[in-house]
Design a protein around this motif. Sequence first.
Motif, PDB file in Angstrom:
ATOM      1  N   GLU A  10       9.971  47.992  33.377  1.00 25.75           N
ATOM      2  CA  GLU A  10       9.629  48.652  32.126  1.00 25.75           C
ATOM      3  C   GLU A  10      10.810  49.499  31.656  1.00 25.75           C
ATOM      4  O   GLU A  10      11.715  49.818  32.428  1.00 25.75           O
ATOM      5  CB  GLU A  10       8.394  49.528  32.289  1.00 25.75           C
ATOM      6  N   PHE A  11      10.784  49.815  30.367  1.00 26.66           N
ATOM      7  CA  PHE A  11      11.783  50.697  29.781  1.00 26.66           C
ATOM      8  C   PHE A  11      11.084  51.922  29.210  1.00 26.66           C
ATOM      9  O   PHE A  11       9.895  51.872  28.860  1.00 26.66           O
ATOM     10  CB  PHE A  11      12.574  49.992  28.678  1.00 26.66           C
ATOM     11  N   VAL A  12      11.818  53.006  29.108  1.00 27.92           N
ATOM     12  CA  VAL A  12      11.304  54.240  28.527  1.00 27.92           C
ATOM     13  C   VAL A  12      12.070  54.497  27.231  1.00 27.92           C
ATOM     14  O   VAL A  12      13.304  54.598  27.235  1.00 27.92           O
ATOM     15  CB  VAL A  12      11.471  55.436  29.482  1.00 27.92           C
ATOM     16  N   LEU A  75       7.990  47.035  14.477  1.00 29.29           N
ATOM     17  CA  LEU A  75       8.735  48.247  14.796  1.00 29.29           C
ATOM     18  C   LEU A  75       7.973  49.552  14.568  1.00 29.29           C
ATOM     19  O   LEU A  75       7.922  50.414  15.443  1.00 29.29           O
ATOM     20  CB  LEU A  75      10.031  48.287  13.977  1.00 29.29           C
ATOM     21  N   ILE A  76       7.409  49.715  13.376  1.00 28.43           N
ATOM     22  CA  ILE A  76       6.909  51.030  12.987  1.00 28.43           C
ATOM     23  C   ILE A  76       5.733  51.515  13.833  1.00 28.43           C
ATOM     24  O   ILE A  76       5.717  52.682  14.246  1.00 28.43           O
ATOM     25  CB  ILE A  76       6.570  51.052  11.478  1.00 28.43           C
ATOM     26  N   PRO A  77       4.706  50.695  14.128  1.00 24.79           N
ATOM     27  CA  PRO A  77       3.610  51.206  14.962  1.00 24.79           C
ATOM     28  C   PRO A  77       4.079  51.730  16.317  1.00 24.79           C
ATOM     29  O   PRO A  77       3.612  52.775  16.784  1.00 24.79           O
ATOM     30  CB  PRO A  77       2.689  49.985  15.118  1.00 24.79           C
ATOM     31  N   ARG A  78       5.018  51.023  16.953  1.00 27.81           N
ATOM     32  CA  ARG A  78       5.534  51.484  18.240  1.00 27.81           C
ATOM     33  C   ARG A  78       6.297  52.792  18.079  1.00 27.81           C
ATOM     34  O   ARG A  78       6.168  53.714  18.892  1.00 27.81           O
ATOM     35  CB  ARG A  78       6.439  50.406  18.849  1.00 27.81           C
ATOM     36  N   MET A  79       7.080  52.910  17.014  1.00 23.97           N
ATOM     37  CA  MET A  79       7.829  54.138  16.783  1.00 23.97           C
ATOM     38  C   MET A  79       6.885  55.309  16.540  1.00 23.97           C
ATOM     39  O   MET A  79       7.102  56.407  17.052  1.00 23.97           O
ATOM     40  CB  MET A  79       8.775  53.952  15.593  1.00 23.97           C
ATOM     41  N   LEU A  80       5.823  55.079  15.786  1.00 24.35           N
ATOM     42  CA  LEU A  80       4.846  56.136  15.533  1.00 24.35           C
ATOM     43  C   LEU A  80       4.137  56.537  16.825  1.00 24.35           C
ATOM     44  O   LEU A  80       3.852  57.720  17.043  1.00 24.35           O
ATOM     45  CB  LEU A  80       3.833  55.674  14.481  1.00 24.35           C
ATOM     46  N   THR A  88       5.911  56.395  25.526  1.00 25.46           N
ATOM     47  CA  THR A  88       7.298  55.940  25.555  1.00 25.46           C
ATOM     48  C   THR A  88       7.553  54.744  26.460  1.00 25.46           C
ATOM     49  O   THR A  88       8.617  54.141  26.398  1.00 25.46           O
ATOM     50  CB  THR A  88       8.206  57.097  26.003  1.00 25.46           C
ATOM     51  N   THR A  89       6.610  54.400  27.319  1.00 27.78           N
ATOM     52  CA  THR A  89       6.830  53.326  28.287  1.00 27.78           C
ATOM     53  C   THR A  89       6.518  51.965  27.665  1.00 27.78           C
ATOM     54  O   THR A  89       5.448  51.770  27.087  1.00 27.78           O
ATOM     55  CB  THR A  89       5.963  53.532  29.534  1.00 27.78           C
ATOM     56  N   VAL A  90       7.479  51.029  27.802  1.00 31.86           N
ATOM     57  CA  VAL A  90       7.302  49.673  27.286  1.00 31.86           C
ATOM     58  C   VAL A  90       7.610  48.692  28.402  1.00 31.86           C
ATOM     59  O   VAL A  90       8.698  48.733  28.983  1.00 31.86           O
ATOM     60  CB  VAL A  90       8.244  49.394  26.093  1.00 31.86           C
ATOM     61  N   ILE A 171      16.105  54.240  30.648  1.00 32.18           N
ATOM     62  CA  ILE A 171      15.757  54.976  29.428  1.00 32.18           C
ATOM     63  C   ILE A 171      16.599  54.465  28.268  1.00 32.18           C
ATOM     64  O   ILE A 171      17.833  54.495  28.319  1.00 32.18           O
ATOM     65  CB  ILE A 171      15.974  56.494  29.608  1.00 32.18           C
ATOM     66  N   LEU A 172      15.940  53.986  27.223  1.00 29.25           N
ATOM     67  CA  LEU A 172      16.622  53.546  26.003  1.00 29.25           C
ATOM     68  C   LEU A 172      16.587  54.709  25.008  1.00 29.25           C
ATOM     69  O   LEU A 172      15.501  55.135  24.609  1.00 29.25           O
ATOM     70  CB  LEU A 172      15.919  52.329  25.402  1.00 29.25           C
ATOM     71  N   PRO A 173      17.724  55.232  24.593  1.00 31.26           N
ATOM     72  CA  PRO A 173      17.741  56.437  23.761  1.00 31.26           C
ATOM     73  C   PRO A 173      17.451  56.189  22.287  1.00 31.26           C
ATOM     74  O   PRO A 173      17.999  56.854  21.421  1.00 31.26           O
ATOM     75  CB  PRO A 173      19.177  56.951  23.963  1.00 31.26           C
TER      76      PRO A 173
END
Length: 321
Positions: A10-12, A75-80, A88-90, A171-173
């Motif tokens: 997973e990524f954060v 994009l937008i729903p995940r960003m929200l 934050t975990t994907v 962690i993806l910034p």
Amino acid sequence: MPNATVTVSEFVLHCAIDKDKMTFTIVALALIYVVTLLGNLLVIVVIIINPHLHSPMFFYIGTLAVFDMVNSSNLIPRMLAVLLSNATTVPYGPCLLQLSVVYHLGVANGLLLSAMAYDRYVAVVYPLRYPSLVTKKTVCISIFLVNIISAAILTPYMVFATELSFCRTNILPYCFCDFVTMVHISCTEDPRHLTLLSSTTIATGVGELAIILFSYSRIVVAALKISSADGKKKVFSTLLTHLLVVCLFYLPLMISYILPGIGVQLSAEAYNVLVIIAIMVPPMMNPIIYSFRNKEIKGSIYRLWTRKRTTPDTFHGWSRM
């Protein structure tokens, strides 16, 4: 062991937005998403239910609306969710899926805008030959090729993404999953990853812009021959608004993708701003620029809301945008 390669499941996502700008960003993203969905959905519905709009130009407009809805929903729903609830975990798989959709639609949108510009070029410069040159079949083939070419360009990115190893952080910034970010946080030191990004961005971006600018320049030449002042004003007004959307789409993306490939790293906040402008603003503006300024679509929307039936003689011609 700091240099040991680990398997990442997973990524954060770490959305680099200043706290004092957080509320504004959330409201802006939500507003952009709602307007994008409603505007593009309305365009799609109107084109589907009105048989008079089942023609090549409106096939392109409808396809662009579908691309815009998928892109924004990707994009937008995940960003929200990241900004509102700190979700934050994907997982690794969905992260790669989001990345692939972003890049596929990025290339496909550029190719589609090029096809639409060429369509308008043929309609304005060769109006008598237009019905024989641009048919429903040729439009469907061009839309199919747009997706095939986009998938072909995307394939090396996906191969490289699966080859990346991570030993320092997961962690993806940024506010979404991104190829450039994955390369930067990975332990795989291979310059071909970012070189590929810069080269394909330059090749596709310059090629698509060349087609668009050539088509619009020929339209300008044709417009200068129009004797009517109102006719000239209408053509130039349409071209300027189209070019605004093209610039909003291309310039931020080319800056954000080319610079990392040549060794220039952007700050997380600068990158987020560029991507928001390039990926999220044009889908909101496209229904206004390409659709709501169009007499046929405006008439169809009016009749949809007033429940009046359209008449066949209301819709004819191709260059009313």
